[in-house]
Design a protein around this motif. Structure first.
Motif, PDB file in Angstrom:
ATOM      1  N   GLU A  35    -119.976 -49.724 -31.462  1.00  0.00           N
ATOM      2  CA  GLU A  35    -118.916 -50.621 -30.993  1.00  0.00           C
ATOM      3  C   GLU A  35    -119.097 -52.078 -31.414  1.00  0.00           C
ATOM      4  O   GLU A  35    -118.137 -52.836 -31.415  1.00  0.00           O
ATOM      5  N   THR A  36    -120.341 -52.488 -31.742  1.00  0.00           N
ATOM      6  CA  THR A  36    -120.605 -53.898 -32.039  1.00  0.00           C
ATOM      7  C   THR A  36    -121.377 -54.034 -33.348  1.00  0.00           C
ATOM      8  O   THR A  36    -122.012 -53.088 -33.823  1.00  0.00           O
ATOM      9  N   THR A  67    -113.078 -43.847 -43.939  1.00  0.00           N
ATOM     10  CA  THR A  67    -112.176 -43.403 -42.880  1.00  0.00           C
ATOM     11  C   THR A  67    -111.980 -41.902 -43.021  1.00  0.00           C
ATOM     12  O   THR A  67    -111.967 -41.361 -44.132  1.00  0.00           O
ATOM     13  N   ASN A  68    -111.828 -41.253 -41.896  1.00  0.00           N
ATOM     14  CA  ASN A  68    -111.590 -39.821 -41.850  1.00  0.00           C
ATOM     15  C   ASN A  68    -110.213 -39.534 -42.446  1.00  0.00           C
ATOM     16  O   ASN A  68    -109.219 -40.159 -42.068  1.00  0.00           O
ATOM     17  N   ASN A  69    -110.134 -38.610 -43.374  1.00  0.00           N
ATOM     18  CA  ASN A  69    -108.860 -38.279 -44.022  1.00  0.00           C
ATOM     19  C   ASN A  69    -107.851 -37.685 -43.050  1.00  0.00           C
ATOM     20  O   ASN A  69    -106.646 -37.804 -43.250  1.00  0.00           O
ATOM     21  N   PRO A 115    -112.426 -44.761 -38.518  1.00  0.00           N
ATOM     22  CA  PRO A 115    -113.484 -45.274 -39.380  1.00  0.00           C
ATOM     23  C   PRO A 115    -114.863 -44.763 -38.953  1.00  0.00           C
ATOM     24  O   PRO A 115    -115.113 -44.507 -37.779  1.00  0.00           O
ATOM     25  N   PHE A 116    -115.745 -44.622 -39.949  1.00  0.00           N
ATOM     26  CA  PHE A 116    -117.117 -44.228 -39.676  1.00  0.00           C
ATOM     27  C   PHE A 116    -118.043 -44.818 -40.724  1.00  0.00           C
ATOM     28  O   PHE A 116    -117.616 -45.254 -41.786  1.00  0.00           O
ATOM     29  N   VAL A 117    -119.317 -44.863 -40.390  1.00  0.00           N
ATOM     30  CA  VAL A 117    -120.345 -45.263 -41.333  1.00  0.00           C
ATOM     31  C   VAL A 117    -121.056 -43.982 -41.751  1.00  0.00           C
ATOM     32  O   VAL A 117    -121.346 -43.120 -40.915  1.00  0.00           O
ATOM     33  N   ALA A 118    -121.289 -43.840 -43.052  1.00  0.00           N
ATOM     34  CA  ALA A 118    -121.838 -42.615 -43.605  1.00  0.00           C
ATOM     35  C   ALA A 118    -123.175 -42.893 -44.289  1.00  0.00           C
ATOM     36  O   ALA A 118    -123.290 -43.835 -45.070  1.00  0.00           O
ATOM     37  N   VAL A 119    -124.167 -42.054 -44.002  1.00  0.00           N
ATOM     38  CA  VAL A 119    -125.443 -42.082 -44.701  1.00  0.00           C
ATOM     39  C   VAL A 119    -125.367 -40.967 -45.739  1.00  0.00           C
ATOM     40  O   VAL A 119    -125.127 -39.811 -45.403  1.00  0.00           O
ATOM     41  N   VAL A 166    -115.790 -53.213 -35.948  1.00  0.00           N
ATOM     42  CA  VAL A 166    -116.993 -53.053 -36.774  1.00  0.00           C
ATOM     43  C   VAL A 166    -116.586 -52.693 -38.200  1.00  0.00           C
ATOM     44  O   VAL A 166    -117.160 -53.198 -39.165  1.00  0.00           O
ATOM     45  N   TYR A 167    -115.586 -51.843 -38.356  1.00  0.00           N
ATOM     46  CA  TYR A 167    -115.114 -51.468 -39.692  1.00  0.00           C
ATOM     47  C   TYR A 167    -114.625 -52.700 -40.459  1.00  0.00           C
ATOM     48  O   TYR A 167    -114.921 -52.869 -41.638  1.00  0.00           O
ATOM     49  N   GLU A 168    -113.883 -53.550 -39.786  1.00  0.00           N
ATOM     50  CA  GLU A 168    -113.321 -54.722 -40.450  1.00  0.00           C
ATOM     51  C   GLU A 168    -114.351 -55.819 -40.697  1.00  0.00           C
ATOM     52  O   GLU A 168    -114.282 -56.516 -41.715  1.00  0.00           O
TER      53      GLU A 168
END
Length: 83
Positions: free
Chosen positions: A9-10, A38-40, A45-49, A66-68
């Motif tokens: 969230e932060t 972003t999920n299709n 939005p998500f962060v991906a490893v 957080v995405y922005e």
């Protein structure tokens, strides 16, 4: 998709997540990079490893804020305190 339900969230939470990935604290192997996406299906939005073949090793949902505002942190890496 292998995305955990915990939402970052932060920006502080994002920074801690990035540091834990860099330090190997999540037990992931073959980590080659981290990206935001972003999920299709629903646009969340998500962060991906990612591994060296750009396959998802781990993902975490992130807030729109957080995405922005966290893109630069993901691009350049977290700022670590120097002691």
């Amino acid at each position: 998709m292998n995305i955990e339900n915990d939402v970052i969230e932060t920006l502080d939470q994002l920074e801690r997540f990035l540091i834990s990935v860099e330090d190997g604290g999540l037990g992931l192997t073959n980590v080659a990079g981290i990206a935001m996406a972003t999920n299709n299906t629903d646009g969340r939005p998500f962060v991906a490893v990612l591994d060296d073949k750009h396959q998802l090793l781990l993902g975490r949902w992130i807030s729109q804020d957080v995405y922005e505002n966290g893109k630069e942190m993901v691009r350049t890496g977290p700022k670590r305190n120097k002691h």
